[in-house]
Structures are given as C-alpha cells and as structure tokens.
Design an enzyme around this catalytic site. Structure first.
Site, short mmCIF file in Angstrom:
data_model
loop_
_atom_site.label_atom_id
_atom_site.label_comp_id
_atom_site.label_asym_id
_atom_site.label_seq_id
_atom_site.Cartn_x
_atom_site.Cartn_y
_atom_site.Cartn_z
CD GLU A 132 -3.20 -0.97 0.49
OE1 GLU A 132 -3.25 -0.04 -0.34
OE2 GLU A 132 -4.12 -1.78 0.67
CG ASN A 189 -10.26 1.59 -4.75
OD1 ASN A 189 -9.86 1.14 -3.70
ND2 ASN A 189 -11.45 2.13 -4.90
P1 NAD Z 1 -5.13 -7.85 9.67
O1 NAD Z 1 -5.92 -6.88 10.43
O2 NAD Z 1 -5.70 -9.21 9.46
O3 NAD Z 1 -3.68 -7.99 10.34
C1 NAD Z 1 -2.76 -8.91 9.81
C2 NAD Z 1 -2.26 -9.89 10.88
O4 NAD Z 1 -1.32 -9.22 11.71
C3 NAD Z 1 -3.34 -10.42 11.80
O5 NAD Z 1 -3.08 -11.78 12.03
C4 NAD Z 1 -3.14 -9.63 13.09
O6 NAD Z 1 -3.55 -10.36 14.22
C5 NAD Z 1 -1.66 -9.41 13.09
N1 NAD Z 1 -1.18 -8.21 13.76
C6 NAD Z 1 -1.73 -6.98 13.76
N2 NAD Z 1 -0.92 -6.11 14.36
C7 NAD Z 1 0.16 -6.80 14.78
C8 NAD Z 1 1.36 -6.44 15.45
N3 NAD Z 1 1.64 -5.17 15.77
N4 NAD Z 1 2.24 -7.43 15.74
C9 NAD Z 1 1.99 -8.71 15.37
N5 NAD Z 1 0.90 -9.10 14.71
C10 NAD Z 1 0.00 -8.15 14.42
O7 NAD Z 1 -4.79 -7.32 8.21
P2 NAD Z 1 -4.28 -5.92 7.64
O8 NAD Z 1 -3.34 -6.28 6.56
O9 NAD Z 1 -3.87 -4.98 8.68
O10 NAD Z 1 -5.62 -5.33 6.99
C11 NAD Z 1 -6.25 -5.94 5.90
C12 NAD Z 1 -7.68 -5.45 5.83
O11 NAD Z 1 -7.72 -4.04 5.67
C13 NAD Z 1 -8.45 -6.03 4.66
O12 NAD Z 1 -9.69 -6.50 5.11
C14 NAD Z 1 -8.66 -4.84 3.75
O13 NAD Z 1 -9.84 -4.94 2.98
C15 NAD Z 1 -8.72 -3.72 4.72
N6 NAD Z 1 -8.41 -2.40 4.14
C16 NAD Z 1 -9.27 -1.38 4.39
C17 NAD Z 1 -9.00 -0.12 3.90
C18 NAD Z 1 -9.91 1.01 4.23
O14 NAD Z 1 -9.75 2.10 3.66
N7 NAD Z 1 -10.84 0.87 5.15
C19 NAD Z 1 -7.84 0.11 3.17
C20 NAD Z 1 -6.98 -0.94 2.93
C21 NAD Z 1 -7.27 -2.21 3.43
N1 GLY Z 2 -8.29 2.21 0.51
C1 GLY Z 2 -9.11 2.92 -0.41
C2 GLY Z 2 -9.80 4.10 0.18
O1 GLY Z 2 -9.69 4.37 1.36
O2 GLY Z 2 -10.48 4.78 -0.53
#
Ligand code: NAD
Ligand code: GLY
Length: 371
Positions: A187, A247
């Site tokens: 990202e 996106n």
């Molecule tokens: P996640 O929340 O599943 O975290 C990834 C893993 O890391 C998990 O197993 C978690 O338990 C672990 N973890 C978290 N913090 C930790 C730390 N400090 N130390 C050790 N382990 C840790 O995944 P992610 O990659 O953070 O987020 C992915 C999600 O975000 C997807 O669902 C995606 O669609 C969403 N997303 C949303 C937006 C938005 O604008 N709202 C933008 C991008 C992605």
């Molecule tokens: N991650 C895409 C948005 O926030 O618009």
C-alpha cells in the site's frame, strides 16, 4: 515520545493522525480530551491482545479511564457478519453511549469491522483507530471507509464513518511478522505509483532500510502515505471521483482475493502489489505509458521480496474469464462497465472506463499460463 501530526480537515469531522514511536503507552492521555465521561470499550484481535492490549490498558488506567475489552479471532475471516454482530451486541451490552468512544486496536480487519460497528450502533458512536499493522497505519485507519465482507465479495457492506483520532504507533510494527509488514508495504508503494513519483524514487532507495526496521524512514513512509491519503479524502470523502485513485491495483486484487477465498494464500496488501504491477502492465499495453514503467514497478517489488506475478500465488486460480467475472463485483462498476485505475507513468494515475476487457483477459491468460 515525539510524534508527527497529519490533519484530516473534513468539515465538522476533522481529526488528527498522530505518528510516532510510543503513542500506545500515552494513549490514555491522548484520548482523554475527547471523552465526555471516562469510559471506553476496546475491540482488538487475539494476536494483538496478547502483544499490545496490556500497554493500552495501563495507559487508560494511568489516565483514570475505565475500560473493557473484547478480542475477536485474528484474520480476514473475522471481517464478516458473525463477528460483526458479536461486536455490535458486545458494544450494546457494555452500555456504550453515543458520546462515548470505542477503540479499534489492530490491523485493517479490526479497524474496518469496529468502525462499521461504531457507525451503526445507536446510529453512530465515535471511535478511535489504533492501527497496529503497516497496512492499517498507512491506509485503512484513515479516511473513514468501514465495512465487512459477504459471500458476494469484499467490503460490499459498510459505511463512511470517520474516526475521532488515529494513533499510529510505529513502534508496534516491530512485532509484525515480515510477511504482514511487506503486505503493508504494497500500500505504501501504491501512493508513490498513484501520485508521487519522487516518493516512489525514495522508496526504491530506502525500501530495504524500511523493511529492516529503520524507524525514521518508517515514520517518514507512514507520514507521507497518510498525507497523500488525507489530501485525497479531503477532496473526495465519499469517492465520487478522485478517491478511486486509492484503488490502484484493487480491481485485480479484489478478484484475486475472492479467487483465493480471502485466505492466507494471498494477503490484501500482497494482492494490491500484484494488482499495481498488472495495472501498470495493462497501461503499457494500452499505449498509455512506456514499457519501462511496469518494468520499474516490477523490479522494485521483486527487489523487496514481494509477490508480484500471478505465479507467486500458491494454490489454484480460476481461468481469465472467471477472474474477469469476479472483477464485475467491483464497487467502481458504473452502468455495468468496469472502471480501472490506469497510469500515464509512475505517479500519474487516473480513472477510466476505457479499458477493453480483451486486453485484461489477454494479460491474465498470459500470466496464468506462466504458473
Ligand atoms: P489484519 O488486520 O488481518 O492484520 C494482519 C495480521 O497481523 C493479523 O493476524 C493480526 O492479528 C496481526 N497483527 C496486527 N498487528 C500486529 C502487530 N503489531 N504485531 C503482530 N501481529 C499483528 O490485516 P491488515 O493487513 O492490517 O488489513 C487488511 C484489511 O484491511 C483487509 O480486510 C482490507 O480490505 C482492509 N483495508 C481497508 C481499507 C480502508 O480504507 N478501510 C484500506 C486498505 C485495506
Ligand atoms: N483504501 C481505499 C480508500 O480508502 O479509498
């Protein structure tokens, strides 16, 4: 503790993103000015609870703020109806009022789910994001997109609900597994690719130090990413136009995530990196940019040890037509036409409906044949 601040200046719902090492230990004092009564509810995941919840609880105790906590299972599968209703019911059971605060402590899964729960409980309670993954610090905790996945696809049910405060403690990234760190880096690279060629150039030089743990460079990467996201969100909060640029790579990514069942075969940020590489390759095939641009994107992602091609995804993938059908669920679809983020070069992305599906199908078929 020293920190940097990025302001998301939305009318009536402006908030700060604080970025730095040690913010979690000061969270109580930083949150206190936002409270009407000294009471918060924390939702986190089981992994993060084991590593970082006690620090947050101690800081709330020190600030005299009462708290209770719910830990949901870790992983993308949590971001669905079952855990969502559990979170909503729990917030209500905890008698959290509209003017109270819910804290989302975790990665994007927790941030998206808790933000959506906060959006709908009592028609909207306030919430604070304490993002603990790189992905959440640079993207999901900022901008107010909240939601969950359904059987029909990713993030198809949700709401725009801006947080009251974002505390991005970059020290927490030290416990993040390298695979999750690199997924978040996907990202970060996206921001350079979509709108800041100089930042991409800086990442080409400094990416390895960032992955190795250089805290100043990590702080800069998080800050620049948040600045770029904040600028775009302030221009177009509800994605009527420019916000779709965020996106870049996601139309491909969401289809690949659906095809791999939102499983650990492909993390979201890994899909974004592969999607960015495919978007640049498509742009070159459409004559929008020179072949040098996708080659440079590919080279940097590979040099960082990231997944970059469809052949890097383990397990089965469906054929090109099936992947195109999955893309049709994309939220950017307008009048039944897919809209893509294409690029005229690194840092020069734009939104278009003018991408012949034959070109995308051809590229996917070639990539699948290489697996
Ligand atoms: P996640 O929340 O599943 O975290 C990834 C893993 O890391 C998990 O197993 C978690 O338990 C672990 N973890 C978290 N913090 C930790 C730390 N400090 N130390 C050790 N382990 C840790 O995944 P992610 O990659 O953070 O987020 C992915 C999600 O975000 C997807 O669902 C995606 O669609 C969403 N997303 C949303 C937006 C938005 O604008 N709202 C933008 C991008 C992605
Ligand atoms: N991650 C895409 C948005 O926030 O618009």
């Amino acid at each position: 503790m020293t920190c940097q601040t990025v302001r998301v200046d939305l009318p009536g719902r402006a908030y700060d993103i604080l970025i730095g090492v040690g913010l979690l230990a000061d969270a109580g004092a930083l949150i206190a000015p936002h409270l009407r009564r000294k009471r918060v509810a924390i939702i986190t995941d089981e992994t993060v609870a084991g590593l970082h919840l006690a620090t947050l609880q101690a800081s709330l105790d020190a600030a005299g703020i009462a708290h209770s906590a719910l830990a949901l299972p870790s992983g993308e599968a949590t971001k669905g109806w079952e855990q969502f209703s559990r979170a909503v019911e729990w917030i209500l059971t905890e008698k959290i009022e509209r003017s109270d605060l819910v804290i989302a402590l975790g990665g994007g899964v927790i941030g998206d789910l808790v933000g959506f729960a906060a959006a709908v409980v009592r028609r909207g309670v306030r919430f604070v994001q304490i993002p603990t993954t790189l992905l959440a610090q640079v993207d999901s905790s900022v901008g107010g997109k909240t939601g969950i996945n359904t059987d029909q696809g990713k993030n198809l049910v949700g709401a725009f609900h801006q947080p009251t405060l974002v505390l991005a403690d970059t020290g927490l990234l030290a416990t993040l597994p390298p695979r999750d760190f690199l997924a978040g880096y996907g990202e970060v690279v996206k921001y350079g690719l979509l709108g800041d060629a100089a930042f991409f150039e800086w990442l080409e030089v400094n990416g390895p130090d960032i992955a190795a743990g250089d805290i100043d460079k990590r702080n800069y990467a998080v800050r620049r990413s948040c600045e770029m996201k904040a600028e775009i969100v302030m221009r177009d909060e509800t994605e009527q136009g420019d916000r779709a640029l965020l996106n870049l790579g996601h139309t491909f990514c969401h289809a690949l995530e659906a095809a791999t069942g939102y499983s650990s075969l492909l993390l979201h940020g890994e899909g974004v990196a592969i999607g960015c590489a495919l978007a640049f390759e498509t742009s070159a095939r459409l004559g929008l940019c020179s072949q040098e641009e996708p080659s440079r994107v590919h080279a940097h992602l590979s040099a960082m040890g990231m997944k970059v091609d469809l052949k890097d995804i383990p397990g089965d993938l469906p054929n090109a037509d099936a992947l195109l059908a999955l893309m049709a669920q994309d939220k950017k679809v307008l009048d039944g036409k897919l809209r893509f983020i294409m690029a005229r070069g690194i840092g020069e992305a734009f939104v278009t409906s003018d991408v012949p599906s034959d070109v995308v199908r051809g590229l996917l078929a070639e990539e699948l044949a290489r697996r």
